[in-house]
Design a protein around this motif. Sequence first.
Motif, mmCIF file in Angstrom:
data_model
loop_
_atom_site.group_PDB
_atom_site.id
_atom_site.type_symbol
_atom_site.label_atom_id
_atom_site.label_comp_id
_atom_site.label_asym_id
_atom_site.label_seq_id
_atom_site.Cartn_x
_atom_site.Cartn_y
_atom_site.Cartn_z
ATOM 1 N N CYS A 60 -1.916 9.519 38.132
ATOM 2 C CA CYS A 60 -0.598 9.344 38.739
ATOM 3 C C CYS A 60 -0.128 7.902 38.620
ATOM 4 N N LEU A 61 -1.037 6.957 38.816
ATOM 5 C CA LEU A 61 -0.677 5.556 38.681
ATOM 6 C C LEU A 61 -0.268 5.248 37.243
ATOM 7 N N ALA A 62 -0.965 5.854 36.277
ATOM 8 C CA ALA A 62 -0.606 5.670 34.872
ATOM 9 C C ALA A 62 0.779 6.244 34.589
ATOM 10 N N CYS A 63 1.090 7.367 35.224
ATOM 11 C CA CYS A 63 2.409 7.974 35.059
ATOM 12 C C CYS A 63 3.498 7.064 35.610
ATOM 13 N N ILE A 64 3.218 6.395 36.710
ATOM 14 C CA ILE A 64 4.176 5.450 37.283
ATOM 15 C C ILE A 64 4.378 4.267 36.341
ATOM 16 N N PHE A 65 3.293 3.744 35.803
ATOM 17 C CA PHE A 65 3.384 2.610 34.887
ATOM 18 C C PHE A 65 4.256 2.944 33.672
ATOM 19 N N GLN A 66 4.166 4.182 33.216
ATOM 20 C CA GLN A 66 4.941 4.574 32.045
ATOM 21 C C GLN A 66 6.432 4.646 32.343
ATOM 22 N N SER A 67 6.798 4.688 33.629
ATOM 23 C CA SER A 67 8.211 4.704 34.018
ATOM 24 C C SER A 67 8.773 3.304 34.220
ATOM 25 N N LEU A 68 7.933 2.288 34.147
ATOM 26 C CA LEU A 68 8.373 0.912 34.378
ATOM 27 C C LEU A 68 8.824 0.258 33.083
ATOM 28 N N THR A 69 9.544 -0.834 33.235
ATOM 29 C CA THR A 69 9.923 -1.640 32.081
ATOM 30 C C THR A 69 8.702 -2.416 31.580
ATOM 31 N N PRO A 70 8.726 -2.877 30.319
ATOM 32 C CA PRO A 70 7.582 -3.646 29.804
ATOM 33 C C PRO A 70 7.233 -4.850 30.675
ATOM 34 N N ASP A 72 7.713 -5.250 33.955
ATOM 35 C CA ASP A 72 7.064 -4.810 35.190
ATOM 36 C C ASP A 72 5.646 -4.321 34.927
ATOM 37 N N ARG A 73 5.439 -3.700 33.772
ATOM 38 C CA ARG A 73 4.078 -3.267 33.429
ATOM 39 C C ARG A 73 3.140 -4.464 33.320
ATOM 40 N N LYS A 74 3.618 -5.518 32.697
ATOM 41 C CA LYS A 74 2.787 -6.720 32.569
ATOM 42 C C LYS A 74 2.465 -7.311 33.947
ATOM 43 N N ARG A 75 3.451 -7.298 34.831
ATOM 44 C CA ARG A 75 3.209 -7.834 36.176
ATOM 45 C C ARG A 75 2.238 -6.947 36.952
ATOM 46 N N CYS A 76 2.362 -5.652 36.775
ATOM 47 C CA CYS A 76 1.443 -4.740 37.453
ATOM 48 C C CYS A 76 -0.001 -4.981 37.027
ATOM 49 N N SER A 77 -0.195 -5.320 35.770
ATOM 50 C CA SER A 77 -1.558 -5.527 35.281
ATOM 51 C C SER A 77 -2.228 -6.731 35.927
ATOM 52 N N LEU A 78 -1.462 -7.587 36.590
ATOM 53 C CA LEU A 78 -2.021 -8.772 37.237
ATOM 54 C C LEU A 78 -2.331 -8.561 38.715
ATOM 55 N N VAL A 79 -2.020 -7.389 39.252
ATOM 56 C CA VAL A 79 -2.208 -7.157 40.684
ATOM 57 C C VAL A 79 -3.684 -7.089 41.041
ATOM 58 N N CYS A 80 -4.435 -6.300 40.302
ATOM 59 C CA CYS A 80 -5.859 -6.152 40.583
ATOM 60 C C CYS A 80 -6.553 -5.626 39.327
ATOM 61 N N GLU A 87 -3.378 0.181 33.404
ATOM 62 C CA GLU A 87 -2.222 -0.173 32.576
ATOM 63 C C GLU A 87 -2.600 -0.239 31.105
ATOM 64 N N GLY A 88 -3.763 -0.783 30.813
ATOM 65 C CA GLY A 88 -4.206 -0.855 29.426
ATOM 66 C C GLY A 88 -4.514 0.507 28.843
ATOM 67 N N GLN A 89 -5.151 1.359 29.637
ATOM 68 C CA GLN A 89 -5.519 2.683 29.136
ATOM 69 C C GLN A 89 -4.321 3.611 28.980
ATOM 70 N N SER A 90 -3.224 3.321 29.675
ATOM 71 C CA SER A 90 -2.052 4.181 29.602
ATOM 72 C C SER A 90 -0.986 3.666 28.635
ATOM 73 N N GLY A 501 2.322 -9.450 43.724
ATOM 74 C CA GLY A 501 1.891 -8.086 43.981
ATOM 75 C C GLY A 501 2.759 -7.394 45.001
ATOM 76 N N ARG A 502 3.342 -8.159 45.925
ATOM 77 C CA ARG A 502 4.142 -7.545 46.982
ATOM 78 C C ARG A 502 5.406 -6.923 46.410
ATOM 79 N N SER A 503 6.164 -7.658 45.567
ATOM 80 C CA SER A 503 7.406 -7.118 45.024
ATOM 81 C C SER A 503 7.133 -5.919 44.141
ATOM 82 N N THR A 504 6.069 -5.967 43.359
ATOM 83 C CA THR A 504 5.710 -4.838 42.505
ATOM 84 C C THR A 504 5.348 -3.628 43.338
ATOM 85 N N SER A 505 4.660 -3.853 44.456
ATOM 86 C CA SER A 505 4.281 -2.733 45.311
ATOM 87 C C SER A 505 5.497 -2.036 45.871
ATOM 88 N N HIS A 506 6.519 -2.803 46.254
ATOM 89 C CA HIS A 506 7.729 -2.185 46.777
ATOM 90 C C HIS A 506 8.447 -1.389 45.704
#
Length: 534
Positions: A60-70, A72-80, A87-90, A501-506
């Motif tokens: 499900c998280l991978a599905c969400i990442f695929q709906s983001l812009t490039p 935002d995806r890069k920023r998500c990869s820095l959260v944890c 993010e890399g596998q998806s 991480g906070r803005s990405t989480s929202h």
Amino acid sequence: MGQSVSTAKLTSRRDCNRSQRSKSKSTALIGQMQAEEAEEVERNSIDGLSDIISVLPDECLACIFQSLTPGDRKRCSLVCRRWLRIEGQSRHRLSLNAQSDLHPLIPFIFSRFDAVTKLALKCDRRSVSIGDEALAQISEHCRNLTRLKLRACRDLTDAGMLAFAKNCKSLKKLSCGSCTFGAKGMNAVLDHCPALEELSVKRLRGITDGAAAEPIGPGVAAASLKSICLKELYNGQCFGPLIVGAKNLRSLKLFRCSGDWDKLFSLIVDRVTAIVEIHMERIQVSDIGLTAISNCLNLEILHLVKTPECTNVGLGSVAEKCRLLRKLHIDGWKANRIGDQGLIAVAKSCLNLQELVLIGVNPTKISLEMLASNCQNLERLALCGSDTVGDAEISCIALKCIALKKLCIKSCPVSDHGMEALASGCPNLVKVKVKKCRGVTSEGVEWLRTNRGSLVINLDTGEQLDATASDGGGAQDNGVEFPPMVASQIGAPSIASSSTGRSTSHKLLGLLSGMSLVACTLRRFGNSNGSSQS
């Protein structure tokens, strides 16, 4: 007694000051308590969000990442670390700078991005590109690759392409430009990639010119090929066996490829019967080739761009037999070899015509009136660089072209009177573009805009023409382009260095609320937890 009164006043003032100070302290205390409560609520909301995402399955998280812009995806990869891994596998698309220093990084890159199916390797023309060993190593990590784009990888040879083809047998699309491998490397792909559907080759320097050139194709890929595009090849004729052997070919595009193509077209039409689209730009083809093409009875799209040996006779042959023609682009190069006679033949036979582009052609009211009357589905019309298209011709179009939606007029002797005719004609017209027509003034355009407010009008009186590309990608001096489907861009693998991480989480929370897949998974996950606890 006077002293007692003054003393009483002083005492009252002191009491008032004390009460004001106590009120201000209580107000500050209350404000501080409210701020602490707000921070606590915010912390609880963020902790609650973290709890929701922590129990979210990786899928499900991978599905969400695929709906983001490039980005935002890069920023998500820095959260944890978990998000970095998911993010890399998806990620299925990857674009890399294919310079030579990429080689030692290949194991690290593709250990993270291990699900890539679409890969672009681009190198600057002034830099040293990756070589055979690097491409072979990439192919070992990406055995499920379906699309590959190579740009200016001049250090790749036939050996590297062979190693790649043996590992990536699921390849469906290959696009290479400004590379130096030759016929053997191309044949290696055609012999080992049975699923190949699209092939685009531009400036392949390794192909030998002349009669000694090694033929390319057909190979096992010929049976699955649906689209072939050849650009700027010294000896494009060596692809003849591949084109002739591609029995399921639907689109053939030839741009600035040397050699005589008339003979090859005679062979193509006998074996390739499903072709629906042919683009020819600046190639040596005459009415003989057009007569052969006329046997492609399923032809729907034809581009004749700067082919001065094609005349009304050849166009008439195509029109007479190819009655399913929907799009016709002709750049006559002001050679006056195609005119009213050929266009009248189109008007008589090609009743399904939807798009007509005439550049450097001189039609008159006779042919335009017949086209407008017979081709009732004509929606897009462009008239560029014509000396015979004036107000009378535009008035005829306005009166007869009922279905017309887009009209482009460029470098024609049209005036404001022609624009006035459009005010009451073409009831379905939504957009008009007028460029470098000296007789059309801004006042005339404003009058048309006032009398037909829903019409979008673009007026450009500049002296300089911008060369736009035809649908096949070839530049034209008086070109016009009706916008095609937008192609998706290949995402870059680099990771942004600034994020929170906070803005990405929202942002993720907003996506969670709108995705039924995630909601169903959470309900299923909650039910399983409840059953296990009970």
